[in-house]
Design an enzyme around this catalytic site. Structure first.
Site, PDB file in Angstrom:
ATOM      1  N   ARG A  65       0.831  -1.205   0.000  1.00 35.97           N
ATOM      2  CA  ARG A  65       0.000   0.000   0.000  1.00 35.97           C
ATOM      3  C   ARG A  65       0.868   1.259   0.000  1.00 35.97           C
ATOM      4  O   ARG A  65       0.515   2.264  -0.594  1.00 35.97           O
ATOM      5  CB  ARG A  65      -0.912  -0.021   1.231  1.00 35.97           C
ATOM      6  N   ASP A  90      -3.507  -1.064  -3.022  1.00 38.12           N
ATOM      7  CA  ASP A  90      -4.308  -0.917  -1.805  1.00 38.12           C
ATOM      8  C   ASP A  90      -5.584  -1.709  -2.031  1.00 38.12           C
ATOM      9  O   ASP A  90      -6.427  -1.313  -2.840  1.00 38.12           O
ATOM     10  CB  ASP A  90      -4.617   0.557  -1.548  1.00 38.12           C
ATOM     11  N   ASN A 117      -1.815 -11.841   1.254  1.00 34.82           N
ATOM     12  CA  ASN A 117      -1.176 -11.696   2.555  1.00 34.82           C
ATOM     13  C   ASN A 117      -1.550 -10.391   3.249  1.00 34.82           C
ATOM     14  O   ASN A 117      -1.441 -10.288   4.476  1.00 34.82           O
ATOM     15  CB  ASN A 117       0.348 -11.761   2.376  1.00 34.82           C
ATOM     16  N   TYR A 229     -10.060  -9.732  14.689  1.00 37.53           N
ATOM     17  CA  TYR A 229      -9.131 -10.423  13.794  1.00 37.53           C
ATOM     18  C   TYR A 229      -9.584 -11.862  13.563  1.00 37.53           C
ATOM     19  O   TYR A 229      -9.574 -12.362  12.437  1.00 37.53           O
ATOM     20  CB  TYR A 229      -7.724 -10.397  14.398  1.00 37.53           C
ATOM     21  N   LYS A 233     -10.658 -13.617   9.965  1.00 36.62           N
ATOM     22  CA  LYS A 233      -9.994 -14.792   9.403  1.00 36.62           C
ATOM     23  C   LYS A 233     -10.950 -15.977   9.290  1.00 36.62           C
ATOM     24  O   LYS A 233     -10.826 -16.800   8.380  1.00 36.62           O
ATOM     25  CB  LYS A 233      -8.772 -15.157  10.253  1.00 36.62           C
ATOM     26  N   VAL A 266       3.991 -15.752  14.156  1.00 35.82           N
ATOM     27  CA  VAL A 266       5.267 -15.353  13.566  1.00 35.82           C
ATOM     28  C   VAL A 266       5.785 -14.058  14.192  1.00 35.82           C
ATOM     29  O   VAL A 266       5.021 -13.152  14.521  1.00 35.82           O
ATOM     30  CB  VAL A 266       5.118 -15.188  12.039  1.00 35.82           C
ATOM     31  N   LYS A 267       7.079 -13.987  14.322  1.00 36.08           N
ATOM     32  CA  LYS A 267       7.731 -12.805  14.900  1.00 36.08           C
ATOM     33  C   LYS A 267       7.778 -11.697  13.844  1.00 36.08           C
ATOM     34  O   LYS A 267       8.758 -11.538  13.117  1.00 36.08           O
ATOM     35  CB  LYS A 267       9.137 -13.170  15.364  1.00 36.08           C
TER      36      LYS A 267
END
Length: 310
Positions: A65, A90, A117, A229, A233, A266-267
């Site tokens: 974006r 975007d 993603n 969230y 999902k 995930v980090k």
């Protein structure tokens, strides 16, 4: 918990080992002219998926974006010898999507792989605010649908079939351990894949947002952690199943296979860098799904290269 952690670490070690094994010639259906698009790819998992796909020899379009950070991210990979291109995208902006599609059509003509993603999350740790629920649902669910619908006409018609991979989360599972959907009516509706429709999913997220506005969401049976969230999902997971079913009706030579996967905790910036999995390992299953030689796999949910339940 210790045993669970040991099992997860062992699976991640196995995934890391699998990543080092090259695809054999008979499995390799792609060439350097195979075009993949990864949305929200200027950092984290998205950036790593671009890198891994390009490492397998595909032409990969990194989108972001923010044009400046996207250009810089692509430049890093280009300087590393990867065949990576960039274009701003975007997924909430209709004109941005149209511009992107026109650019694809003029420069490449088609794409073979779409990895969705791009997404947002405003809760970190134990914080569970629904203040930004509209933005989370709009981006993660509606935005993902927007770009999929725009890109399907540009997906190459060929015998290997085109691939759509949606990055989702175990938090969106209907019977998840950590974020269970307790609303029995909604769960039954979303689990019935034979009668599930896009309209039913839209109604579900609309009901959640309505309850957020009314202040009644906490008694609505929605997941108790990362609620907005998780709902977003959950909707993407359900839409993946509907999409796969619709696309399965396409004739041979025009097939498009759609799956979703959870990259794990995930980090990255999205988890406040509190995750316990590297971006490299988190990206692996998405890349594996995009390149999977077995064309019959569609409408499934994966984690660590294994099918899991919705």
């Amino acid at each position: 918990m210790v045993g669970s952690k040991e099992k997860r670490d062992k699976r991640l070690q196995q995934v890391s080992l699998l990543r080092t094994i090259p695809y054999s010639d008979h499995q390799r259906w792609w060439t350097s002219e195979t075009v993949a698009v990864v949305t929200g790819a200027n950092r984290g998992i998205g950036f790593e998926m671009v890198k891994q796909l390009a490492g397998h020899g595909l032409t990969v379009i990194l989108t972001s974006r923010d044009e400046n950070v996207g250009v810089e991210a692509a430049k890093v990979l280009q300087e590393g010898g990867f065949n990576v291109d960039f274009h701003r995208l975007d997924i909430l902006d209709t004109s941005s999507i149209q511009d992107f599609c026109q650019w694809i059509k003029e420069k490449y003509g088609f794409i073979d792989v779409l990895i969705n993603n791009a997404g947002v999350n405003y809760n970190v740790g134990t914080h569970n605010s629904v203040e930004y629920s509209h933005m989370v649902i709009s981006t993660n669910y509606n935005g993902t649908k927007n770009i999929i619908k725009a890109m399907i006409p540009l997906m190459r018609q060929a015998s290997p079939g085109a691939r759509i991979v949606n990055v989702t989360s175990r938090l969106g599972r209907l019977k998840g351990r950590h974020s269970k959907l307790e609303n029995e009516a909604v769960r039954a509706k979303l689990m019935d894949v034979d009668s599930l429709t896009e309209e039913a999913i839209d109604e579900t997220v609309s009901e959640f947002l309505k309850q957020v506005e009314e202040g009644t969401w906490e008694s609505g049976g929605w997941p108790h952690s990362f609620t907005d969230y998780s709902v977003s999902k959950m909707a993407v997971n359900a839409y993946t199943r509907v999409l796969a079913k619709e696309l399965s009706e396409r004739p041979e030579g025009e097939k498009i296979y759609a799956n979703c996967f959870c990259p794990g905790w995930v980090k990255t910036a999205m988890t406040g860098y509190a995750g316990n999995i590297s971006a490299e390992d988190g990206a692996d299953t998405g890349v594996w799904l995009a390149l999977l030689p077995d064309q019959a796999i569609t409408g499934k949910f994966f984690a660590e290269r294994r099918e899991i339940s919705f």
